[in-house]
Design a protein around this motif. Structure first.
Motif, PDB file in Angstrom:
ATOM      1  N   ASN A 101       0.858  -1.185   0.000  1.00 11.10           N
ATOM      2  CA  ASN A 101       0.000   0.000   0.000  1.00 11.10           C
ATOM      3  C   ASN A 101       0.890   1.230   0.000  1.00 11.10           C
ATOM      4  OD1 ASN A 101      -2.329  -1.482   0.108  1.00 11.10           O
ATOM      5  ND2 ASN A 101      -2.796  -1.031   2.245  1.00 11.10           N
ATOM      6  N   GLY A 102       0.480   2.263  -0.734  1.00 13.66           N
ATOM      7  CA  GLY A 102       1.246   3.497  -0.761  1.00 13.66           C
ATOM      8  C   GLY A 102       1.741   3.816  -2.151  1.00 13.66           C
ATOM      9  N   ILE A 103       2.633   4.769  -2.243  1.00 12.15           N
ATOM     10  CA  ILE A 103       3.223   5.167  -3.520  1.00 12.15           C
ATOM     11  C   ILE A 103       4.723   5.341  -3.339  1.00 12.15           C
ATOM     12  CG2 ILE A 103       3.441   7.082  -5.163  1.00 12.15           C
ATOM     13  CD1 ILE A 103       0.473   7.465  -5.059  1.00 12.15           C
ATOM     14  N   ILE A 104       5.495   4.731  -4.241  1.00 11.12           N
ATOM     15  CA  ILE A 104       6.944   4.871  -4.238  1.00 11.12           C
ATOM     16  C   ILE A 104       7.313   5.984  -5.223  1.00 11.12           C
ATOM     17  CG2 ILE A 104       9.158   3.716  -4.575  1.00 11.12           C
ATOM     18  CD1 ILE A 104       7.390   2.691  -2.221  1.00 11.12           C
ATOM     19  N   GLU A 105       7.820   7.078  -4.712  1.00  8.20           N
ATOM     20  CA  GLU A 105       8.044   8.260  -5.541  1.00  8.20           C
ATOM     21  C   GLU A 105       9.243   8.119  -6.465  1.00  8.20           C
ATOM     22  OE1 GLU A 105       8.320  11.416  -2.726  1.00  8.20           O
ATOM     23  OE2 GLU A 105       6.239  11.213  -2.051  1.00  8.20           O
ATOM     24  N   ASN A 106      10.227   7.309  -6.099  1.00 12.31           N
ATOM     25  CA  ASN A 106      11.439   7.169  -6.912  1.00 12.31           C
ATOM     26  C   ASN A 106      11.472   5.845  -7.666  1.00 12.31           C
ATOM     27  OD1 ASN A 106      11.789   5.706  -4.510  1.00 12.31           O
ATOM     28  ND2 ASN A 106      14.018   5.901  -4.569  1.00 12.31           N
ATOM     29  N   TYR A 107      10.279   5.275  -7.940  1.00 16.08           N
ATOM     30  CA  TYR A 107      10.261   3.943  -8.547  1.00 16.08           C
ATOM     31  C   TYR A 107      10.837   3.949  -9.960  1.00 16.08           C
ATOM     32  CZ  TYR A 107       6.376   4.574 -11.843  1.00 16.08           C
ATOM     33  OH  TYR A 107       5.601   4.953 -12.897  1.00 16.08           O
ATOM     34  N   GLU A 108      10.710   5.050 -10.693  1.00 19.60           N
ATOM     35  CA  GLU A 108      11.220   5.058 -12.078  1.00 19.60           C
ATOM     36  C   GLU A 108      12.737   4.924 -12.107  1.00 19.60           C
ATOM     37  OE1 GLU A 108       9.392   8.716 -13.280  1.00 19.60           O
ATOM     38  OE2 GLU A 108       7.905   7.650 -14.496  1.00 19.60           O
ATOM     39  N   ALA A 109      13.421   5.652 -11.226  1.00 20.38           N
ATOM     40  CA  ALA A 109      14.884   5.548 -11.167  1.00 20.38           C
ATOM     41  C   ALA A 109      15.300   4.151 -10.702  1.00 20.38           C
ATOM     42  CB  ALA A 109      15.436   6.610 -10.228  1.00 20.38           C
ATOM     43  N   LEU A 110      14.579   3.611  -9.716  1.00 20.83           N
ATOM     44  CA  LEU A 110      14.887   2.259  -9.244  1.00 20.83           C
ATOM     45  C   LEU A 110      14.619   1.232 -10.328  1.00 20.83           C
ATOM     46  CD1 LEU A 110      13.362   2.421  -5.636  1.00 20.83           C
ATOM     47  CD2 LEU A 110      15.795   2.285  -6.226  1.00 20.83           C
ATOM     48  N   ARG A 111      13.551   1.395 -11.062  1.00 15.63           N
ATOM     49  CA  ARG A 111      13.203   0.461 -12.128  1.00 15.63           C
ATOM     50  C   ARG A 111      14.312   0.417 -13.183  1.00 15.63           C
ATOM     51  NH1 ARG A 111       7.656  -0.916 -14.247  1.00 15.63           N
ATOM     52  NH2 ARG A 111       7.923  -1.710 -16.360  1.00 15.63           N
ATOM     53  N   GLU A 112      14.799   1.595 -13.571  1.00 18.68           N
ATOM     54  CA  GLU A 112      15.868   1.663 -14.573  1.00 18.68           C
ATOM     55  C   GLU A 112      17.129   0.969 -14.065  1.00 18.68           C
ATOM     56  OE1 GLU A 112      18.340   5.076 -17.111  1.00 18.68           O
ATOM     57  OE2 GLU A 112      16.565   5.627 -15.920  1.00 18.68           O
ATOM     58  N   LYS A 113      17.453   1.203 -12.788  1.00 22.14           N
ATOM     59  CA  LYS A 113      18.639   0.577 -12.205  1.00 22.14           C
ATOM     60  C   LYS A 113      18.502  -0.937 -12.170  1.00 22.14           C
ATOM     61  CE  LYS A 113      21.566   0.884  -8.065  1.00 22.14           C
ATOM     62  NZ  LYS A 113      21.760   1.597  -6.772  1.00 22.14           N
ATOM     63  N   LEU A 114      17.320  -1.417 -11.774  1.00 23.00           N
ATOM     64  CA  LEU A 114      17.094  -2.858 -11.675  1.00 23.00           C
ATOM     65  C   LEU A 114      17.078  -3.520 -13.042  1.00 23.00           C
ATOM     66  CD1 LEU A 114      14.428  -2.654  -8.853  1.00 23.00           C
ATOM     67  CD2 LEU A 114      16.636  -3.838  -8.660  1.00 23.00           C
ATOM     68  N   GLN A 115      16.540  -2.830 -14.035  1.00 24.54           N
ATOM     69  CA  GLN A 115      16.587  -3.374 -15.394  1.00 24.54           C
ATOM     70  C   GLN A 115      18.035  -3.534 -15.859  1.00 24.54           C
ATOM     71  OE1 GLN A 115      14.021  -0.441 -17.245  1.00 24.54           O
ATOM     72  NE2 GLN A 115      12.357  -1.939 -17.477  1.00 24.54           N
ATOM     73  N   GLY A 116      18.908  -2.636 -15.394  1.00 23.55           N
ATOM     74  CA  GLY A 116      20.334  -2.752 -15.723  1.00 23.55           C
ATOM     75  C   GLY A 116      20.962  -3.996 -15.126  1.00 23.55           C
ATOM     76  N   PHE A 117      20.383  -4.485 -14.013  1.00 20.72           N
ATOM     77  CA  PHE A 117      20.849  -5.727 -13.406  1.00 20.72           C
ATOM     78  C   PHE A 117      20.234  -6.957 -14.072  1.00 20.72           C
ATOM     79  CE2 PHE A 117      21.307  -3.168  -9.260  1.00 20.72           C
ATOM     80  CZ  PHE A 117      22.641  -2.891  -9.519  1.00 20.72           C
ATOM     81  N   GLY A 118      19.310  -6.742 -15.011  1.00 24.84           N
ATOM     82  CA  GLY A 118      18.697  -7.865 -15.714  1.00 24.84           C
ATOM     83  C   GLY A 118      17.310  -8.249 -15.235  1.00 24.84           C
ATOM     84  N   ASP A 126       4.451   0.571  -9.458  1.00 23.48           N
ATOM     85  CA  ASP A 126       5.633   0.872  -8.661  1.00 23.48           C
ATOM     86  C   ASP A 126       5.966  -0.279  -7.710  1.00 23.48           C
ATOM     87  OD1 ASP A 126       3.282   1.367  -7.240  1.00 23.48           O
ATOM     88  OD2 ASP A 126       4.087   3.060  -6.121  1.00 23.48           O
ATOM     89  N   THR A 127       4.961  -1.106  -7.407  1.00 23.45           N
ATOM     90  CA  THR A 127       5.153  -2.194  -6.450  1.00 23.45           C
ATOM     91  C   THR A 127       6.106  -3.266  -6.963  1.00 23.45           C
ATOM     92  OG1 THR A 127       2.937  -1.815  -5.591  1.00 23.45           O
ATOM     93  CG2 THR A 127       3.955  -3.929  -5.071  1.00 23.45           C
ATOM     94  N   GLU A 128       6.042  -3.570  -8.243  1.00 25.36           N
ATOM     95  CA  GLU A 128       6.945  -4.597  -8.774  1.00 25.36           C
ATOM     96  C   GLU A 128       8.397  -4.194  -8.568  1.00 25.36           C
ATOM     97  OE1 GLU A 128       7.563  -7.433 -12.731  1.00 25.36           O
ATOM     98  OE2 GLU A 128       6.433  -5.551 -12.901  1.00 25.36           O
ATOM     99  N   THR A 129       8.657  -2.889  -8.568  1.00 20.50           N
ATOM    100  CA  THR A 129      10.009  -2.403  -8.287  1.00 20.50           C
ATOM    101  C   THR A 129      10.480  -2.870  -6.913  1.00 20.50           C
ATOM    102  OG1 THR A 129       9.548  -0.432  -9.622  1.00 20.50           O
ATOM    103  CG2 THR A 129      11.428  -0.331  -8.121  1.00 20.50           C
ATOM    104  N   ILE A 130       9.559  -2.869  -5.940  1.00 23.16           N
ATOM    105  CA  ILE A 130       9.922  -3.285  -4.573  1.00 23.16           C
ATOM    106  C   ILE A 130      10.312  -4.755  -4.551  1.00 23.16           C
ATOM    107  CG2 ILE A 130       9.110  -3.464  -2.187  1.00 23.16           C
ATOM    108  CD1 ILE A 130       7.060  -1.263  -2.868  1.00 23.16           C
ATOM    109  N   ALA A 131       9.542  -5.587  -5.251  1.00 25.98           N
ATOM    110  CA  ALA A 131       9.844  -7.022  -5.280  1.00 25.98           C
ATOM    111  C   ALA A 131      11.240  -7.275  -5.829  1.00 25.98           C
ATOM    112  CB  ALA A 131       8.796  -7.749  -6.114  1.00 25.98           C
TER     113      ALA A 131
END
Length: 642
Positions: A101-118, A126-131
């Motif tokens: 529950n809630g909103i992750i404000e920096n999820y786009e930057a985290l998503r890009e970083k995680l995609q770089g890890f594969g 935004d929740t999938e970013t947390i997983a």
């Protein structure tokens, strides 16, 4: 958002998870899902998700024959990504699942970083970013590899910006559930057969009434046998275990067709319960708002009320009361706007925050902002005693409305008004503007309020007869003057919330400054017409509508001399003096103090009576239109994100 439940149980958690989700349906949602860790003989994490109602999810779970002692579940109200199964929670990364529950404000930057890890993303949330972030902490893609699920969650939340409540399970540790809180409500349930988590206490009542409310920054590891808790510094900590006063029966529908109908008719009792402390009192004591109230009320020179939606209209009504009776300047701020403008702080100002749930994100953030500006006199009016807003103010008053399930607020609003009137009287006393005889008269009117509301409820058949006129209309206009203008606003909000008719409210004197251009025979005009000092002006405004072919629906006080004609429909509010057969009797209430039978109640407290009539109108219009009264589209009960 919207609802979280989780279990680490010695028994199959499916019944609790589905029952918890069903209890949280009232909060509003568009999809649902759950995930379970494997029991012996079952391979891999199990997950089921569905767009739509919890019943559809339950059917999927039954067809799949799912079971598991440790699990998490969620109802989603879309913020990032459309309502769809691929966006529904839980979200998975490898053998790890998360609900949020809630909103992750920096999820786009985290998503890009995680995609770089594969890491591959399959949703728009935004929740999938947390997983994936927790998994990256587990695997050592971010920092050193985590030793366990608790430390992986601890690592991940350090990188999150925003508000969240999380529940996480992993195949790496199939015996445990890890939860975390930052800005979004989360509590634990302690039962004989295990430990549970939920975003709302009502979801825990099926297994326990013993609860632990987490603080911001807390992370907890739950197993069937134990709870381990750390604070935001990573230090072991403890939180108090309380026994909830909520009753499971209080959230049942009973003989009513909808929760909104039930809660409208519960208002006499809710008011009686809320006002119980003035039983037999000849004068008010400031201590009903807290031990420091008398000292604080003596120091303040103005009042600032902060709230959202319906609660803000309660504040707007109170502004009229406070300035008229107490002689103190009062301003009302919309919580979602307050902290985004430059304001002038005043350390001698009383800041009043109003929230049904006590977890409204915008109101809570506005409170934090006010305190950061140097406002230290703070007061909460709330219906949930253990909520964040209550815990973070110096003074507080807990309304006793009981659980409010319908998304459209009713009994929470009228009990808020009753408390704000008590506050008005105490501020007037502190300001030497209330003599003993006037104070007693106001207290007598408050005591009579539940009976007076009962008389308004007896008008339901007449109000129901009006509903059909609104069913095919696309727009409606509500008019009020003075302290009844906020009531017109609330009436318009109720109609638009549950019937989806576009409705707006204006001060009646503003008609000729623009809104009159919209008036025609297809736009019903609802008028709140109390028998007060504004009546003659209001009647002139109604003439302006009639002269242009508009059709009026007028809620008029007894003796207001507003008469029916071809395009003017008038419903007279009950005579506020005396008790008439067919209304509520005093022994309908637990307390015996509400005995007044000869007091007028159409004065300053008239807004409370008129709003009940407007609630009934909105309810019956929605019934005619066939909308989902308790769960209107696109709305959530507790707005725990900005």
């Amino acid at each position: 958002m919207c609802g979280i439940v989780g279990a680490a149980s010695a028994n199959d958690s499916i019944p609790f998870l589905l029952a918890g989700l069903a209890t949280l349906e009232y909060r509003g949602y568009d999809s649902a899902g759950l995930a379970l860790l494997p029991n012996e003989g079952v391979n891999g994490l199990q997950r089921a998700r569905s767009k739509g109602r919890v019943a559809e999810l339950a059917s999927k779970v039954a067809q799949a024959g799912m079971s598991g002692n440790v699990g998490i579940a969620h109802t989603r109200w879309a913020t990032h990504g459309v309502p769809a199964e691929h966006n529904a929670h839980p979200h998975i990364s490898g053998g790890l699942a998360v609900v949020h529950n809630g909103i992750i404000e920096n999820y786009e930057a985290l998503r890009e970083k995680l995609q770089g890890f594969g890491y591959v993303f399959t949703s728009d949330t935004d929740t999938e970013t947390i997983a994936h972030l927790i998994q990256a902490c587990f695997k050592g893609h971010i920092g050193e590899p985590a030793e366990n699920l608790l430390s992986a969650v601890q690592c991940a939340v350090a990188h999150l910006k925003g508000a969240f409540a999380l529940a996480v399970i992993s195949e790496e540790e199939p015996e445990c559930l890890v939860v975390a809180r930052e800005g979004s409500p989360l509590m634990l349930g302690i039962a004989d057969d295990g430990h549970y988590a939920a975003s709302d206490a009502s979801a825990l009542l099926s297994v326990t009434k013993r609860m632990m409310y987490l603080e911001n920054g807390d992370i907890a590891r739950l197993t069937p046998e134990s709870i381990s808790l750390i604070d935001r510094l990573g230090q072991p900590t403890q939180r108090n275990v309380i026994t909830s006063s909520l009753n499971a029966n209080a959230v049942e529908l009973g003989d009513y067709s909808h929760y909104m109908q039930k809660e409208i008719f519960e208002q006499p009792q809710a008011l009686s319960n809320t006002l119980e402390m003035i039983s037999g009192a000849g004068q008010l004591q400031a201590g009903i708002f807290g031990a420091e109230a008398a000292d604080i009320f003596a120091q303040i020179d103005s009042v600032l009320i902060i709230a959202c939606g319906t609660s803000s209209y309660a504040g707007m009504t109170a502004k009229y009361w406070i300035e008229q009776v107490a002689g103190i300047t009062c301003n009302v701020e919309i919580a979602s706007e307050y902290r985004y403008r430059q304001s002038v702080p005043n350390p001698n100002q009383l800041v009043v925050v109003i929230s049904q749930s006590g977890e409204t994100a915008d109101t809570l953030a506005a409170l934090h902002h006010a305190k950061a500006l140097g406002h230290h006199h703070t007061l909460a009016i709330c219906n949930v005693p253990e909520s964040a807003i209550v815990r973070e103010t110096v003074l507080r008053f807990i309304t006793r409305a009981g659980p409010e399930i319908g998304v459209a607020s009713t009994k929470a609003f009228t009990t808020q008004l009753s408390v704000l009137f008590l506050l008005t009287l105490l501020l007037a006393k502190a300001n030497q503007r209330l003599d003993a005889s006037t104070e007693k008269a106001y207290l007598d009117e408050l005591r009579h309020l539940p009976i007076a509301v009962g008389k308004v409820l007896a008008l339901e058949p007449s109000i129901k007869a009006w509903a059909g006129y609104f069913a095919d209309k696309q727009h409606a206009l509500f008019l009020g003057r003075g302290r009844h203008y906020p009531i017109a606003l609330e009436g318009a909000l109720k109609l638009k919330e549950i019937s989806y008719i576009h409705a707006e409210a204006y001060p009646a004197g503003e008609l000729k400054h623009g809104p009159l251009a919209l008036v025609d025979s297809e736009m019903p005009v609802v008028v709140v017409a109390p028998n007060d000092e504004t009546l003659e002006k209001l009647k002139a405004n109604m003439q302006e509508v009639s002269a242009r072919g508009g059709v009026l629906y007028v809620f008029a006080d007894s003796g207001s001399t507003v008469t029916s004609s071809e395009n003017v429909h008038v419903l007279q509010m009950p005579d506020p003096t005396g008790f008439k057969d067919g209304g509520f009797k005093t022994d309908d209430f637990k307390s015996t103090v509400f005995k007044s039978t000869d007091l007028k109640n159409n004065g300053l407290l008239s807004p409370v009576l008129h709003v009940v009539a407007l609630q009934l109108l909105a309810y019956h219009v929605a019934l005619v239109k066939g909308t989902d009264v308790d769960k209107p589209r696109n709305l959530a009960k507790s707005v725990t994100v900005e």
